[in-house]
Enzyme design. Structure first.
Site, PDB file in Angstrom:
ATOM      1  N   GLU A 102     -12.139  10.749  -4.483  1.00 25.83           N
ATOM      2  CA  GLU A 102     -12.101  10.635  -3.027  1.00 25.83           C
ATOM      3  C   GLU A 102     -11.403  11.849  -2.411  1.00 25.83           C
ATOM      4  O   GLU A 102     -11.854  12.397  -1.399  1.00 25.83           O
ATOM      5  CB  GLU A 102     -11.380   9.356  -2.605  1.00 25.83           C
ATOM      6  CG  GLU A 102     -11.249   9.207  -1.102  1.00 25.83           C
ATOM      7  CD  GLU A 102     -10.503   7.953  -0.692  1.00 25.83           C
ATOM      8  OE1 GLU A 102      -9.652   8.036   0.216  1.00 25.83           O
ATOM      9  OE2 GLU A 102     -10.770   6.877  -1.283  1.00 25.83           O
ATOM     10  N   GLU A 108      -8.700  12.217  12.595  1.00 30.95           N
ATOM     11  CA  GLU A 108      -7.921  11.040  12.969  1.00 30.95           C
ATOM     12  C   GLU A 108      -6.967  11.313  14.122  1.00 30.95           C
ATOM     13  O   GLU A 108      -6.127  12.203  14.058  1.00 30.95           O
ATOM     14  CB  GLU A 108      -7.129  10.552  11.751  1.00 30.95           C
ATOM     15  CG  GLU A 108      -6.409   9.242  11.971  1.00 30.95           C
ATOM     16  CD  GLU A 108      -5.867   8.666  10.682  1.00 30.95           C
ATOM     17  OE1 GLU A 108      -4.919   7.870  10.755  1.00 30.95           O
ATOM     18  OE2 GLU A 108      -6.377   9.023   9.593  1.00 30.95           O
ATOM     19  N   LYS A 156       0.849  -1.179   0.000  1.00 31.46           N
ATOM     20  CA  LYS A 156       0.000   0.000   0.000  1.00 31.46           C
ATOM     21  C   LYS A 156       0.887   1.232   0.000  1.00 31.46           C
ATOM     22  O   LYS A 156       1.955   1.242   0.623  1.00 31.46           O
ATOM     23  CB  LYS A 156      -0.895   0.029   1.241  1.00 31.46           C
ATOM     24  CG  LYS A 156      -1.696   1.329   1.407  1.00 31.46           C
ATOM     25  CD  LYS A 156      -2.465   1.378   2.709  1.00 31.46           C
ATOM     26  CE  LYS A 156      -3.179   2.727   2.860  1.00 31.46           C
ATOM     27  NZ  LYS A 156      -3.951   2.831   4.108  1.00 31.46           N
ATOM     28  N   GLU A 194      -7.567  -2.282   2.895  1.00 36.91           N
ATOM     29  CA  GLU A 194      -6.816  -1.081   3.242  1.00 36.91           C
ATOM     30  C   GLU A 194      -6.842  -0.852   4.749  1.00 36.91           C
ATOM     31  O   GLU A 194      -5.817  -0.505   5.362  1.00 36.91           O
ATOM     32  CB  GLU A 194      -7.409   0.132   2.507  1.00 36.91           C
ATOM     33  CG  GLU A 194      -6.666   1.428   2.779  1.00 36.91           C
ATOM     34  CD  GLU A 194      -7.256   2.625   2.029  1.00 36.91           C
ATOM     35  OE1 GLU A 194      -6.875   3.751   2.370  1.00 36.91           O
ATOM     36  OE2 GLU A 194      -8.090   2.418   1.126  1.00 36.91           O
TER      37      GLU A 194
END
EC number: 5.4.4.2
Length: 512
Positions: free
Chosen positions: A490, A312, A262, A356
């Protein structure tokens, strides 16, 4: 002292793989002019103090003078209550020329607006020596009053002082890391306001008159209505859509070839405005539009300011307990209850999004294992629902080993695969080589350090604001199954909060 942390290359999620990655495609960003050119002029800011402001300042000045009569070597906080209503963001905006910090935690009833400096711990070289940084902060906080906090953060790529071949001078005042102990704070907590001054003794006893004079210039403004923001008239995407497609295809080839699992690729959207803009005014508009987020601003005494609304948490430490969270995978919110429920199920059941999220969750668990004697992770994924989007979410809790400090946790966790990739070292190297801009503090840790306590958000959904320019940053995790156009969209959705407060109804306007 804690033992040096083992290299991330020794863990399953930090391992390196053999073979160089494919060369990066050439990138040539081009400006795009938005179709609307109307401007909303900034109204001049007229500072009018609340009733009793002189009494508040005089009371705090008395406390400052009393505190500086002590010869003990320690850091102390003195404070007085502030009557009436006042927004901390208005208070810090009134000191437009001073170093400033703004912090509002996601899960606590406490907002801090701060200006001036009682102390600074900073560095401009890299890589960061986390143990040396930890020793300095521990020495400064040893014996300090409860509530003393150094606010700040560090670069995403703490191994590089600037981006090779594409440095952005606007990040220079921030350094590789910078933590500020503010001189003055307006703290809103539990429905009350207090004006605070922090003193480093005995040093500040020699400058008490200077500190009291500075207090006299601190405004206590009445609540103000939002001043309108200027609308952007030019947009530049770096990379542009075509170059972005090439970058994502390169990443997918690297994943298919086994050199990466990733990688999080980011974009910078530069907006040109028709008038200079107060960065903290941007945040004053952004905060009510983004509930459930960390809201932050870091403004050195010169240059640009870094502002954002991050969903986050990197970690929160309280004594020996540390809490982190895995956040990955994205879907928008629906306009109807039925559509919203459908999008939620789509996110929870998507193999690509679950894959993910698993990379992020498992890596955080492994990284916390390096500094914790116990790590607890939920069996099921949850959802982090925001005003405009939603993400897969898991709360991860650990108990720190003895003699493990805050900077040890920073070193272990940053960057998580949510902003870097897997394997960590290889993903960061790919970002360093291929992104055509300097991330600076974007996606780095932003927060505060206290004595045996700390909290850091990940510097996401953020912008760098200077004069009549705003650079917005956002990224997307590229894994097997990603598609360039879908990842582009996104990112457009993620910068939608900024676009909305700037009066741009469709952030994708003319972006391709």
């Amino acid at each position: 002292m804690p033992r040096p942390l083992p290299s991330r290359s020794a863990t399953p999620h930090g391992r390196r793989r053999e073979g160089p990655p494919p060369p990066a495609p050439p990138l040539h960003p081009r400006p795009v002019f938005l179709t609307h050119t109307s401007m909303l002029d900034l109204d001049p800011t007229v500072i009018r103090d609340i009733e009793g402001a002189d009494d508040v300042r005089a009371a705090l000045a008395d406390r400052i003078r009393d505190a500086t009569r002590s010869s003990a070597a320690r850091t102390v906080r003195v404070s007085v209550p502030v009557p009436g209503r006042m927004r901390p963001i208005d208070w810090v905006r009134a000191r437009s020329s001073a170093e400033a910090v703004y912090w509002s935690g996601r899960d606590e009833d406490r907002t801090v607006a701060a200006c001036g400096t009682a102390d600074v711990v900073s560095g401009s070289t890299a890589p960061v020596d986390y143990q040396a940084l930890g020793r300095v902060l521990d020495e400064r906080l040893d014996g300090a009053d409860s509530g003393v906090r150094y606010y700040g953060g560090m670069r995403f790529d703490a191994g590089q002082p600037t981006a090779p071949n594409r440095p952005d001078g606007r990040w220079a005042p921030f350094g590789t890391y910078r933590f500020v102990l503010p001189r003055f704070e307006l703290v809103e907590a539990d429905g009350t306001l207090r004006l605070v001054c922090t003193l480093v003794l005995p040093r500040d006893a020699e400058r008490v008159d200077e500190i009291v004079d500075a207090l006299g210039a601190v405004a206590l403004p009445v609540p103000s209505e939002h001043t309108a923001l200027p609308r952007p008239h030019q947009r530049q995407d770096v990379p542009g859509h075509g170059e972005w497609t090439d970058m994502v295809r390169w990443a997918l080839d690297a994943i298919d070839g086994g050199s990466l699992d990733k990688v999080v690729l980011a974009r910078r959207v530069a907006l040109s405005l028709g008038a200079p803009m107060d960065p903290l005014l941007v945040l004053s508009h952004l905060e009510p539009a983004t509930p459930g987020c960390y809201h932050f601003a870091v403004r050195p005494s010169r240059g640009a300011a870094f502002v954002g609304a991050s969903p986050e948490r990197l970690f929160r430490r309280a004594g020996r307990t540390v809490v982190s969270e895995a956040v990955a995978g994205t879907r928008p919110r629906g306009e109807t209850a039925a559509e919203d429920a459908r999008l939620r199920q789509e996110l929870l059941q998507s193999p690509k999004e679950r894959r993910e999220h698993a990379f992020v969750r498992d890596a955080i668990r492994d990284d916390l294992d390096r500094v914790c004697r116990e790590v607890r992770i939920p069996k099921k994924r949850g959802e982090l629902a925001l005003a405009r989007g939603r993400h897969l979410h898991a709360r991860i809790t650990g108990t720190l080993r003895p003699d493990t400090g805050t900077t040890d946790v920073l070193e272990a966790l940053h960057p998580t695969p949510a902003v870097g990739g897997v394997p960590t070292d290889d993903a960061v190297a790919a970002i360093r080589a291929r992104e055509p801009f300097d991330r600076g503090w974007y996606a780095g840790p932003v927060g505060w350090v206290g004595r045996d306590a700390a909290e850091f958000a990940v510097g996401l959904r953020a912008g760098l604001v200077e004069e009549a320019q705003m650079a917005l940053f956002s990224g997307a995790g590229i894994v097997e199954g990603s598609a360039p156009d879908r990842e582009w969209d996104e990112i457009e959705q993620k910068i939608g909060d900024f676009a909305a407060i700037m009066g741009v109804s469709d952030p994708r306007m003319a972006s391709r």
